[in-house]
Design an enzyme around this catalytic site. Structure first.
Site, PDB file in Angstrom:
ATOM      1  N   CYS A  85      38.870  11.496  34.033  1.00  0.00           N
ATOM      2  CA  CYS A  85      38.825  11.706  35.581  1.00  0.00           C
ATOM      3  C   CYS A  85      38.186  13.201  36.025  1.00  0.00           C
ATOM      4  O   CYS A  85      37.496  13.040  37.035  1.00  0.00           O
ATOM      5  CB  CYS A  85      40.192  11.402  36.114  1.00  0.00           C
ATOM      6  SG  CYS A  85      41.354  12.663  35.466  1.00  0.00           S
ATOM      7  N   HIS A 137      45.521  13.390  36.896  1.00  0.00           N
ATOM      8  CA  HIS A 137      44.584  12.765  37.213  1.00  0.00           C
ATOM      9  C   HIS A 137      43.831  13.328  38.604  1.00  0.00           C
ATOM     10  O   HIS A 137      44.556  14.172  39.508  1.00  0.00           O
ATOM     11  CB  HIS A 137      44.989  11.402  37.841  1.00  0.00           C
ATOM     12  CG  HIS A 137      44.047  10.531  38.076  1.00  0.00           C
ATOM     13  ND1 HIS A 137      43.028   9.861  37.134  1.00  0.00           N
ATOM     14  CD2 HIS A 137      43.721   9.857  39.453  1.00  0.00           C
ATOM     15  CE1 HIS A 137      42.213   9.113  37.675  1.00  0.00           C
ATOM     16  NE2 HIS A 137      42.619   8.888  39.206  1.00  0.00           N
ATOM     17  N   ASP A 185      37.515   6.661  43.106  1.00  0.00           N
ATOM     18  CA  ASP A 185      37.943   7.014  41.913  1.00  0.00           C
ATOM     19  C   ASP A 185      37.314   6.150  40.570  1.00  0.00           C
ATOM     20  O   ASP A 185      37.298   4.966  40.510  1.00  0.00           O
ATOM     21  CB  ASP A 185      39.382   6.417  41.961  1.00  0.00           C
ATOM     22  CG  ASP A 185      40.213   7.322  40.604  1.00  0.00           C
ATOM     23  OD1 ASP A 185      39.660   7.804  39.612  1.00  0.00           O
ATOM     24  OD2 ASP A 185      41.532   6.938  40.586  1.00  0.00           O
TER      25      ASP A 185
END
Length: 155
Positions: free
Chosen positions: A54, A93, A114
């Site tokens: 991420c 994250h 995302d």
């Protein structure tokens, strides 16, 4: 996009193209080899044919969106498993929001972006509480019980 304002449709196309072409990989974590998560370094990593997790994927994507004229912000988030991990934005994250793109789906113009969940979102989601469908999947956005003012995304 030169000469025109970036739009929701283009954001969706960019998100899908990235999700389909840049792999999620976290091998370095499992091997105990730390990597930089600087967005500029992540761009270099991806243009050399690597993927990332991420912080790499969303960091590099935020740099691309910014260069194209989008209003993009990076946010610390948290991914919780079903194994009892405490909920909250604990920094494991990185997630993005894009603003300034009002539409029927997102009247206030804010979108969740995302690319760092491996097999997660295939396109941006309007930052609106409720159920959102992407292909065969439905995602729910609701107020977070762990983070005041935050949102929780549930498959």
């Amino acid at each position: 996009m030169a000469g025109r304002r970036p739009g929701v449709e283009e954001l969706g196309e960019l998100h899908r193209a990235h999700a389909e072409r840049v792999p999620y990989e976290n091998l370095e974590i499992w091997l105990g080899r730390p990597t930089t998560v600087d967005p500029a370094e992540s761009v270099k990593r991806i243009t050399r044919g690597r993927g990332g997790y991420c912080y790499h994927l969303n960091g590099a994507f935020s740099a691309l969106l910014h260069a194209l004229g989008y209003q993009v912000s990076r946010h610390v988030g948290g991914v919780q498993s079903l194994s009892g991990r405490a909920a909250g934005a604990d920094g494991n994250h990185l997630v993005l929001t894009v603003s300034g793109l009002p539409s029927a789906e997102a009247p206030d113009g804010r979108w969740l972006v995302d690319l760092g969940m491996g097999d997660g979102l295939h396109g941006p989601l309007p930052l609106v509480e409720g159920a959102h469908r992407q292909g065969p999947f439905t995602y729910g956005l609701r107020p977070s019980e762990a983070e005041a003012g935050g949102l929780a995304l549930r498959p």
